[in-house]
Design an enzyme around this catalytic site. Structure first.
Site, mmCIF file in Angstrom:
data_model
loop_
_atom_site.group_PDB
_atom_site.id
_atom_site.type_symbol
_atom_site.label_atom_id
_atom_site.label_comp_id
_atom_site.label_asym_id
_atom_site.label_seq_id
_atom_site.Cartn_x
_atom_site.Cartn_y
_atom_site.Cartn_z
ATOM 1 N N GLY A 177 0.805 -1.210 0.000
ATOM 2 C CA GLY A 177 0.000 0.000 0.000
ATOM 3 C C GLY A 177 0.842 1.265 0.000
ATOM 4 N N SER A 178 0.165 2.396 0.028
ATOM 5 C CA SER A 178 0.846 3.684 -0.094
ATOM 6 C C SER A 178 1.743 4.014 1.086
ATOM 7 C CB SER A 178 -0.192 4.806 -0.269
ATOM 8 O OG SER A 178 -0.842 4.694 -1.517
ATOM 9 N N VAL A 179 1.525 3.329 2.222
ATOM 10 C CA VAL A 179 2.373 3.616 3.375
ATOM 11 C C VAL A 179 3.830 3.282 3.065
ATOM 12 C CG1 VAL A 179 2.110 1.324 4.425
ATOM 13 C CG2 VAL A 179 2.576 3.310 5.873
#
Length: 220
Positions: A177-179
């Site tokens: 994910g974007s994290v």
């Protein structure tokens, strides 16, 4: 008879793990180390990894008795040696908050029609790598294992399609994910391949040596 008691019940259940009756395979492997067929042994988590440290050594007495079973004298006395204590880097308050917030988010997602069977949270001190919290939902109460789990409790756990015995923090694989952008950007800044003020125009695809790497939305 020593008995585990987890005073916070479900809290950090996957992290601590649980103890249960030794099975035949484990007994064959450890009988020469002082284990007996009715012993409890660490089965998961900290209980399993640090079993030999936490266990200690049994004590006992050799007693002479008469025909009535009355004690005449003690022939030998061996004191038990308690297991050693270990101190984790887990912050109890942070662990509790992480679990509560995770459970709340799962419930909110389901209310919004976004199916969520569970989730995980890991909090790490970036200064030294210490794990401050490790939460996984759904979870279980490790106390049900301590005295030997009942068949009904075992059936309830293993038939739950949410898989409460699975530690989602370390036993499953998920898209980062974007994290994960924080990781890649930090690496790029550290290596000097970008600056804090550089602007990147995202076209939805990145070409590298003939390969095309697309974003989440391929046609954006």
């Amino acid at each position: 008879v020593p008995m585990r008691y987890y005073i916070y019940n479900h809290l950090a259940a996957h992290l601590f793990g649980f103890v249960s009756n030794i099975n035949a395979e484990e007994y064959q492997d450890k009988k020469n180390s002082g284990y007996h067929m009715n012993d409890l042994i660490g089965k998961d988590g900290v209980e399993k990894v640090w079993e030999e440290v936490l266990r200690g050594q049994d004590g006992g007495k050799q007693v002479e008795v008469n025909a009535l079973g009355e004690e005449i004298r003690i022939l030998g006395d061996k004191s038990a040696i308690p297991g050693k204590s270990i101190v984790l880097t887990i912050d109890a308050n942070l662990q509790k908050n992480a679990e509560e917030l995770l459970e709340r988010q799962i419930q909110e997602s389901n209310k919004l029609g976004i199916p969520a069977k569970g989730g995980a949270v890991v909090v790490v001190d970036v200064r030294n790598g210490a794990v401050l919290a490790l939460a996984s939902k759904p979870d279980f109460d490790p106390n049900i294992f301590a005295g030997g789990i009942s068949s009904s409790d075992w059936a309830k756990l293993t038939s739950d399609n949410r898989n409460p015995l699975t530690n989602r923090a370390i036993q499953n694989s998920y898209p980062p994910g974007s994290v994960f952008k924080i990781v890649t950007v930090s690496a790029a800044l550290a290596e000097g391949v970008t600056t804090a003020t550089e602007v990147v125009d995202d076209k939805g695809v990145y070409y590298l040596e003939g390969w095309a790497f697309y974003g989440w939305e391929k046609n954006c």
